[in-house]
Design an enzyme around this catalytic site. Structure first.
Site, PDB file in Angstrom:
ATOM      1  N   CYS A  42       4.249  12.122  -1.902  1.00 42.79           N
ATOM      2  CA  CYS A  42       4.699  10.487  -1.205  1.00 42.79           C
ATOM      3  C   CYS A  42       4.730   9.297  -3.048  1.00 42.79           C
ATOM      4  O   CYS A  42       3.387   8.978  -3.629  1.00 42.79           O
ATOM      5  CB  CYS A  42       3.776   9.617  -0.434  1.00 42.79           C
ATOM      6  SG  CYS A  42       4.153   8.244   0.348  1.00 42.79           S
ATOM      7  N   HIS A  43       5.413   8.285  -2.545  1.00 40.20           N
ATOM      8  CA  HIS A  43       6.173   6.984  -3.662  1.00 40.20           C
ATOM      9  C   HIS A  43       4.489   6.118  -3.556  1.00 40.20           C
ATOM     10  O   HIS A  43       3.675   5.473  -4.362  1.00 40.20           O
ATOM     11  CB  HIS A  43       6.736   6.303  -3.050  1.00 40.20           C
ATOM     12  CG  HIS A  43       7.761   6.549  -3.246  1.00 40.20           C
ATOM     13  ND1 HIS A  43       8.667   7.590  -3.221  1.00 40.20           N
ATOM     14  CD2 HIS A  43       8.037   6.129  -4.363  1.00 40.20           C
ATOM     15  CE1 HIS A  43      10.559   7.487  -3.482  1.00 40.20           C
ATOM     16  NE2 HIS A  43       9.812   6.458  -4.949  1.00 40.20           N
ATOM     17  N   THR A  44       4.000   6.035  -2.191  1.00 36.18           N
ATOM     18  CA  THR A  44       2.311   5.192  -1.904  1.00 36.18           C
ATOM     19  C   THR A  44       1.681   5.658  -2.533  1.00 36.18           C
ATOM     20  O   THR A  44       0.872   5.309  -3.816  1.00 36.18           O
ATOM     21  CB  THR A  44       1.761   5.483  -0.777  1.00 36.18           C
ATOM     22  OG1 THR A  44       2.934   5.403   0.223  1.00 36.18           O
ATOM     23  CG2 THR A  44       0.133   4.591  -0.876  1.00 36.18           C
ATOM     24  N   HIS A  63      -2.164  12.090   0.225  1.00 36.11           N
ATOM     25  CA  HIS A  63      -2.492  12.039   1.717  1.00 36.11           C
ATOM     26  C   HIS A  63      -1.667  12.717   2.783  1.00 36.11           C
ATOM     27  O   HIS A  63      -2.141  12.613   3.229  1.00 36.11           O
ATOM     28  CB  HIS A  63      -2.404  10.557   2.107  1.00 36.11           C
ATOM     29  CG  HIS A  63      -1.564   9.791   1.824  1.00 36.11           C
ATOM     30  ND1 HIS A  63      -1.186   9.714   0.302  1.00 36.11           N
ATOM     31  CD2 HIS A  63      -0.322   9.481   2.373  1.00 36.11           C
ATOM     32  CE1 HIS A  63       0.344   8.845   0.319  1.00 36.11           C
ATOM     33  NE2 HIS A  63       0.464   9.370   1.468  1.00 36.11           N
ATOM     34  N   GLU A  64      -0.327  13.262   2.547  1.00 35.59           N
ATOM     35  CA  GLU A  64       0.583  14.004   3.214  1.00 35.59           C
ATOM     36  C   GLU A  64       0.255  15.224   3.466  1.00 35.59           C
ATOM     37  O   GLU A  64       1.199  15.667   2.744  1.00 35.59           O
ATOM     38  CB  GLU A  64       2.058  13.154   2.643  1.00 35.59           C
ATOM     39  CG  GLU A  64       2.888  12.340   3.019  1.00 35.59           C
ATOM     40  CD  GLU A  64       3.608  12.624   2.707  1.00 35.59           C
ATOM     41  OE1 GLU A  64       4.669  11.316   2.782  1.00 35.59           O
ATOM     42  OE2 GLU A  64       4.737  13.680   2.246  1.00 35.59           O
ATOM     43  N   CYS A  93     -10.270   3.327  16.216  1.00 34.34           N
ATOM     44  CA  CYS A  93     -11.842   3.359  16.502  1.00 34.34           C
ATOM     45  C   CYS A  93     -12.269   3.455  18.061  1.00 34.34           C
ATOM     46  O   CYS A  93     -12.974   3.896  18.629  1.00 34.34           O
ATOM     47  CB  CYS A  93     -11.982   1.913  16.023  1.00 34.34           C
ATOM     48  SG  CYS A  93     -11.178   0.437  16.487  1.00 34.34           S
ATOM     49  N   CYS A  96     -11.478  -2.187  19.123  1.00 35.36           N
ATOM     50  CA  CYS A  96     -11.115  -3.691  18.802  1.00 35.36           C
ATOM     51  C   CYS A  96     -10.614  -3.525  19.507  1.00 35.36           C
ATOM     52  O   CYS A  96      -9.867  -3.425  20.472  1.00 35.36           O
ATOM     53  CB  CYS A  96     -10.477  -3.031  17.152  1.00 35.36           C
ATOM     54  SG  CYS A  96      -8.288  -2.488  17.300  1.00 35.36           S
ATOM     55  N   CYS A  99      -6.754  -1.964  19.791  1.00 33.12           N
ATOM     56  CA  CYS A  99      -7.176  -0.552  21.376  1.00 33.12           C
ATOM     57  C   CYS A  99      -7.911  -1.052  22.733  1.00 33.12           C
ATOM     58  O   CYS A  99      -7.107  -0.564  23.663  1.00 33.12           O
ATOM     59  CB  CYS A  99      -8.608   0.000  20.557  1.00 33.12           C
ATOM     60  SG  CYS A  99      -8.329   1.360  18.878  1.00 33.12           S
ATOM     61  N   CYS A 107      -4.066  -0.316  15.943  1.00 35.92           N
ATOM     62  CA  CYS A 107      -5.455  -0.362  15.787  1.00 35.92           C
ATOM     63  C   CYS A 107      -5.589  -1.153  14.127  1.00 35.92           C
ATOM     64  O   CYS A 107      -5.250  -0.398  13.261  1.00 35.92           O
ATOM     65  CB  CYS A 107      -6.302   0.598  15.465  1.00 35.92           C
ATOM     66  SG  CYS A 107      -7.884   1.304  15.113  1.00 35.92           S
ATOM     67  N   ARG A 111     -10.869   4.324  11.294  1.00 29.92           N
ATOM     68  CA  ARG A 111     -12.255   5.349  10.360  1.00 29.92           C
ATOM     69  C   ARG A 111     -11.385   5.732   9.122  1.00 29.92           C
ATOM     70  O   ARG A 111     -11.011   6.627   8.977  1.00 29.92           O
ATOM     71  CB  ARG A 111     -12.975   5.767  11.184  1.00 29.92           C
ATOM     72  CG  ARG A 111     -13.592   5.002  12.409  1.00 29.92           C
ATOM     73  CD  ARG A 111     -13.968   5.849  13.447  1.00 29.92           C
ATOM     74  NE  ARG A 111     -13.099   6.320  14.314  1.00 29.92           N
ATOM     75  CZ  ARG A 111     -12.994   7.574  15.564  1.00 29.92           C
ATOM     76  NH1 ARG A 111     -14.059   7.212  15.265  1.00 29.92           N
ATOM     77  NH2 ARG A 111     -11.950   7.661  15.421  1.00 29.92           N
ATOM     78  N   CYS A 162       2.686  11.185   5.919  1.00 35.10           N
ATOM     79  CA  CYS A 162       2.926   9.491   6.379  1.00 35.10           C
ATOM     80  C   CYS A 162       4.562   9.519   6.120  1.00 35.10           C
ATOM     81  O   CYS A 162       4.999   9.078   6.765  1.00 35.10           O
ATOM     82  CB  CYS A 162       2.468   9.116   4.334  1.00 35.10           C
ATOM     83  SG  CYS A 162       2.448   7.450   3.707  1.00 35.10           S
ATOM     84  N   ARG A 356      10.895  14.962  -1.484  1.00 41.47           N
ATOM     85  CA  ARG A 356       9.928  15.795  -1.773  1.00 41.47           C
ATOM     86  C   ARG A 356       9.622  16.802  -2.445  1.00 41.47           C
ATOM     87  O   ARG A 356      10.018  17.669  -1.892  1.00 41.47           O
ATOM     88  CB  ARG A 356       9.372  15.771   0.102  1.00 41.47           C
ATOM     89  CG  ARG A 356       8.711  14.908   0.578  1.00 41.47           C
ATOM     90  CD  ARG A 356       7.505  13.659   0.024  1.00 41.47           C
ATOM     91  NE  ARG A 356       7.202  12.577   0.581  1.00 41.47           N
ATOM     92  CZ  ARG A 356       7.726  11.347   0.696  1.00 41.47           C
ATOM     93  NH1 ARG A 356       8.686  11.371   0.198  1.00 41.47           N
ATOM     94  NH2 ARG A 356       7.553  10.376   1.261  1.00 41.47           N
TER      95      ARG A 356
END
Length: 361
Positions: A42-44, A63-64, A93, A96, A99, A107, A111, A162, A356
């Site tokens: 991913c670009h992130t 992360h994907e 969570c 918060c 939520c 959220c 976590r 993502c 991708r």
């Protein structure tokens, strides 16, 4: 017990990534150990490597991802060993203010795993978006695991973690695209084409794809664009207005995230229309618009963070659509690669050669 695995690490700003030995601890309370099967580039991840997120190097990228839960820690009941899951970076969570108001998709206190994964010398790693899935195994908060149909291909399913979710959600959740709407999407990379696919799923009557490259516009047609505009050759605002009876689109999605493209989106929407920003700007970018135009045109200016998704709601639903043949997640996968090919994948991404690249483990 500590698990010794291979993982892709960014050690310093703008330096090539390296394949390193990673030490992953057994899951503690509220945590899950996941054997990663596939993870999209991913670009992130590139933003992390370039120092565009923060400077907490070294990063464990990726992360994907989709994979199988191998072990869980004390108190975990969301998932169990053997569950097939998509990893997410919005583990709500439940406590918060968002939520408690019944808006868990916003959220404010998501976590991550408490324990740290490390390099072989003990150096703590910062996992990308709290996941770090360019690795054979990763440690996450159990809430970051969303159980889905195990028959879904991991190369496709992981993309919901993502970029594809961001684009789909920008149209469906943030933009609230409805049947018969006109939609314009500026930027037809992975996120933009996912927004096009989302607009088609929502029943949009007219979907206008805007990009500077014909190759990407051709991709957009495959995802559901009814019209294309090459903004290198044509003023996109005028073209979108012309295609919508002179009025502008009901929803315009900026999947690029630059001041110029945002201004185009702002003026290409109909009166009382909606602008959705899902492309990620860089810190130095500034936007200037006449306040009278902001007031006078009405409507809504929205930012879409992770497609305003709720993973527990959206991931299984989208996997069902994929299994039914109504959402072609496989079309986003340009190539499959190995862990040691991530740096080459970054180069292809930078050159716009892929939607991708997906690491298969």
């Amino acid at each position: 017990m500590t698990h010794e695995v291979r993982g892709v690490v960014a050690r310093s700003k703008k330096a090539p990534v390296s394949l390193e030995t990673i030490l992953v601890p057994d899951p503690g309370p509220g945590e899950a150990l996941v054997k990663v099967q596939a993870c999209g580039v991913c670009h992130t991840d590139l933003h992390y490597r370039e120092g565009g997120i923060n400077d907490a190097f070294p990063f464990l990228l990726g992360h994907e991802a989709a994979g199988v839960v191998e072990a869980v820690g004390e108190g975990v009941d969301e998932v169990a060993p053997g569950d097939y899951v998509i990893l997410n970076w919005r583990a709500v969570c439940g406590q918060c203010r968002a939520c408690k108001r019944g808006r868990p998709q916003y959220c404010f206190s998501t976590r991550n795993a408490t324990q740290k994964m490390t390099l072989a010398d003990g150096t703590e790693l910062e996992p990308a978006l709290g996941i770090g899935a360019f690795a054979e195994k990763t440690l996450v908060a159990a809430g970051q695991c969303t159980k889905v149909d195990p028959s879904a291909a991991p190369t496709a399913a992981g993309l919901l973690g993502c970029g594809v979710m961001a684009g789909l959600g920008a149209a469906i959740n943030t933009g609230n695209v409805g049947r018969g709407d006109s939609v314009a999407v500026i930027g037809c990379g992975g996120v933009g084409n996912a927004a096009i696919a989302g607009a088609r799923l929502a029943g949009a009557a007219k979907i206008i794809a805007v990009d500077v490259e014909e190759r990407k516009l051709n991709w957009a047609k495959g995802f559901g664009a009814t019209h294309t505009v090459n903004s290198r050759q044509t003023d996109p605002v005028e073209a979108i207005r012309e295609l919508t009876g002179g009025f502008g689109a009901d929803v315009v999605i900026d999947a690029v995230g630059r001041p110029q493209t945002y201004e185009q989106a702002f003026y290409a929407r109909d009166l009382a229309g909606t602008v959705v920003l899902v492309g990620v700007p860089t810190p130095e970018m500034k936007l200037e618009l006449p306040l009278l135009d902001v007031f006078g045109r009405g409507g809504a200016l929205k930012s879409s963070w992770y497609g305003d998704c709720l993973p527990s709601r959206d991931f299984p639903m989208l996997i069902d659509l994929y299994q039914q043949g109504r959402l072609d997640l496989d079309a986003f996968v340009t190539e499959t690669i190995k862990l040691d090919e991530v740096e080459k994948a970054f180069e292809k991404m930078h050159d716009g050669d892929v939607l991708r690249s997906v690491v298969v483990l």
